[in-house]
Design a protein around this motif. Structure first.
Motif, PDB file in Angstrom:
ATOM      1  N   ASP A 113       0.855  -1.184   0.000  1.00  0.00           N
ATOM      2  CA  ASP A 113       0.000   0.000   0.000  1.00  0.00           C
ATOM      3  C   ASP A 113       0.891   1.233   0.000  1.00  0.00           C
ATOM      4  N   ASN A 114       0.571   2.178  -0.843  1.00  0.00           N
ATOM      5  CA  ASN A 114       1.338   3.414  -0.938  1.00  0.00           C
ATOM      6  C   ASN A 114       0.762   4.449   0.028  1.00  0.00           C
ATOM      7  N   VAL A 115       1.588   4.868   0.989  1.00  0.00           N
ATOM      8  CA  VAL A 115       1.174   5.871   1.964  1.00  0.00           C
ATOM      9  C   VAL A 115       2.176   7.019   1.896  1.00  0.00           C
ATOM     10  N   GLY A 116       1.802   8.075   1.182  1.00  0.00           N
ATOM     11  CA  GLY A 116       2.731   9.184   1.008  1.00  0.00           C
ATOM     12  C   GLY A 116       3.952   8.740   0.225  1.00  0.00           C
ATOM     13  N   GLU A 117       5.123   8.893   0.837  1.00  0.00           N
ATOM     14  CA  GLU A 117       6.366   8.486   0.182  1.00  0.00           C
ATOM     15  C   GLU A 117       6.803   7.089   0.605  1.00  0.00           C
ATOM     16  N   ILE A 118       5.959   6.395   1.367  1.00  0.00           N
ATOM     17  CA  ILE A 118       6.300   5.084   1.911  1.00  0.00           C
ATOM     18  C   ILE A 118       5.439   3.985   1.284  1.00  0.00           C
ATOM     19  N   TRP A 119       6.043   2.830   1.081  1.00  0.00           N
ATOM     20  CA  TRP A 119       5.321   1.641   0.631  1.00  0.00           C
ATOM     21  C   TRP A 119       5.250   0.651   1.781  1.00  0.00           C
ATOM     22  N   LYS A 120       4.016   0.298   2.185  1.00  0.00           N
ATOM     23  CA  LYS A 120       3.813  -0.600   3.323  1.00  0.00           C
ATOM     24  C   LYS A 120       3.382  -1.981   2.833  1.00  0.00           C
ATOM     25  N   ILE A 121       4.069  -3.003   3.310  1.00  0.00           N
ATOM     26  CA  ILE A 121       3.689  -4.375   2.967  1.00  0.00           C
ATOM     27  C   ILE A 121       2.315  -4.671   3.568  1.00  0.00           C
ATOM     28  N   GLN A 122       1.466  -5.355   2.840  1.00  0.00           N
ATOM     29  CA  GLN A 122       0.115  -5.604   3.315  1.00  0.00           C
ATOM     30  C   GLN A 122       0.087  -6.630   4.449  1.00  0.00           C
ATOM     31  N   GLU A 123      -0.927  -6.519   5.280  1.00  0.00           N
ATOM     32  CA  GLU A 123      -1.021  -7.334   6.485  1.00  0.00           C
ATOM     33  C   GLU A 123      -1.114  -8.828   6.185  1.00  0.00           C
ATOM     34  N   ASN A 124      -1.729  -9.197   5.068  1.00  0.00           N
ATOM     35  CA  ASN A 124      -1.848 -10.628   4.763  1.00  0.00           C
ATOM     36  C   ASN A 124      -0.490 -11.263   4.487  1.00  0.00           C
ATOM     37  N   ILE A 125       0.489 -10.455   4.104  1.00  0.00           N
ATOM     38  CA  ILE A 125       1.860 -10.946   3.913  1.00  0.00           C
ATOM     39  C   ILE A 125       2.590 -10.995   5.248  1.00  0.00           C
ATOM     40  N   LYS A 126       2.347  -9.992   6.082  1.00  0.00           N
ATOM     41  CA  LYS A 126       3.028  -9.914   7.384  1.00  0.00           C
ATOM     42  C   LYS A 126       2.476 -10.875   8.426  1.00  0.00           C
ATOM     43  N   ALA A 127       1.190 -11.162   8.358  1.00  0.00           N
ATOM     44  CA  ALA A 127       0.492 -11.875   9.431  1.00  0.00           C
ATOM     45  C   ALA A 127       1.138 -13.193   9.857  1.00  0.00           C
ATOM     46  N   PRO A 128       1.605 -14.031   8.926  1.00  0.00           N
ATOM     47  CA  PRO A 128       2.154 -15.324   9.361  1.00  0.00           C
ATOM     48  C   PRO A 128       3.561 -15.243   9.959  1.00  0.00           C
ATOM     49  N   ILE A 129       4.170 -14.051   9.926  1.00  0.00           N
ATOM     50  CA  ILE A 129       5.587 -13.928  10.297  1.00  0.00           C
ATOM     51  C   ILE A 129       5.751 -13.504  11.756  1.00  0.00           C
ATOM     52  N   THR A 130       6.584 -14.240  12.469  1.00  0.00           N
ATOM     53  CA  THR A 130       7.004 -13.857  13.812  1.00  0.00           C
ATOM     54  C   THR A 130       8.442 -13.375  13.721  1.00  0.00           C
ATOM     55  N   PHE A 131       8.684 -12.146  14.162  1.00  0.00           N
ATOM     56  CA  PHE A 131      10.028 -11.584  14.123  1.00  0.00           C
ATOM     57  C   PHE A 131      10.697 -11.770  15.491  1.00  0.00           C
ATOM     58  N   LYS A 132      11.927 -12.266  15.474  1.00  0.00           N
ATOM     59  CA  LYS A 132      12.637 -12.559  16.715  1.00  0.00           C
ATOM     60  C   LYS A 132      14.083 -12.079  16.649  1.00  0.00           C
ATOM     61  N   GLN A 133      14.565 -11.585  17.782  1.00  0.00           N
ATOM     62  CA  GLN A 133      15.989 -11.335  17.916  1.00  0.00           C
ATOM     63  C   GLN A 133      16.646 -12.675  18.233  1.00  0.00           C
TER      64      GLN A 133
END
Length: 270
Positions: free
Chosen positions: A174-194
């Motif tokens: 999704d284009n928000v101003g000068e930023i492109w945001k990855i859609q939630e359906n792509i992010k949803a399955p991902i768990t980010f960990k240190q």
């Protein structure tokens, strides 16, 4: 004590806590990369920093040191041949292997700012044979700061222009101003960990079907590389797949991995 001796001591701290091997011909990196860390702690010279690091085990300072000395270069669909081989050689085998459970476990080790794991997710979403599959995805990095950026999933025009096909950009961002945001359906399955690759392998999970660990092993010496590959192997299921960088290999761990035919960077867990 000469300046190189102080560099060597800092390099020892970096290796102890991250596995990253900084040899003498790379010592010049310390001057530019550690300037901000030294300012944060009111230290005027590399000698002061070396002495401070050795005098006390300050987790925050060590984390700052590792952050400064870690390379975070990343782009979408980096080394496109790797993704072509994932599509043509690896995914068909996975679809067959997991036809009953219809679940895939994927780990992006050293995920940097997220371009790799989002590229992987998009490629899987584009595969019609995976439409009924569920994903359990982990993306990890040693840097908490870079993990935060990856989790945010926001990129500049310059960043998306580096590798992201325009058709995928319009479909999955999704284009928000000068930023492109990855859609939630792509992010949803991902768990980010240190996660530190030289740390506890069990902490990241187990039975992964696919592991992307690219452009990481080049920073380790031989013994650390073998240890990391052993750790990763413990987190994979037998018959799972691992992808390493185009300049990397699994030498020393041939009993754990075998090459995937018709590919350059893909190996199968034995």
């Amino acid at each position: 004590m000469g300046k190189n001796a102080y560099y060597a001591k800092i390099a020892e701290v970096v290796k102890k806590h991250s596995g990253i091997n900084i040899e003498e011909d790379k010592f010049y990196l310390f001057d530019s990369r550690l300037e901000t860390l030294m300012q944060d702690y009111g230290l005027k010279t590399i000698e002061n920093l070396s002495e401070k690091l050795l005098a006390n085990d300050n987790p925050k300072m060590i984390a700052g040191l590792i952050e400064a000395m870690t390379t975070h270069e990343s782009l979408f669909f980096r080394d496109i041949k790797v993704f072509d081989q994932f599509k043509s050689e690896v995914l068909p085998k996975l679809i067959t292997d997991k036809s009953e459970t219809k679940q895939l476990k994927v780990w992006s080790a050293a995920c940097s700012s997220g371009q790799e794991i989002y590229s992987v997710m998009i490629q899987m979403m584009e595969n019609a044979n995976l439409r009924d599959f569920k994903y359990e995805v982990v993306a990890s990095d040693i840097s908490e700061k870079i993990i935060a950026k990856a989790k945010q999933g926001e990129y500049t025009q310059f960043e998306v222009q580096r590798g992201m096909p325009i058709s995928y950009l319009m479909k999955y961002f999704d284009n928000v101003g000068e930023i492109w945001k990855i859609q939630e359906n792509i992010k949803a399955p991902i768990t980010f960990k240190q996660h530190n690759l030289i740390g506890n392998a069990a902490s990241i999970g187990s039975d992964f079907d696919v592991v992307f660990m690219r452009n990481v092993l080049i920073y380790f010496d031989k013994s650390t590389k073998v240890m990391v590959l052993n750790n990763v192997h413990k987190s994979m299921r037998k018959g799972g797949f691992i992808c390493v960088g185009t300049a990397e290999n699994v030498f020393g761990c041939e009993s754990l991995f075998e090459p995937v035919p018709n590919t350059t960077c893909w190996f199968k867990s034995i």
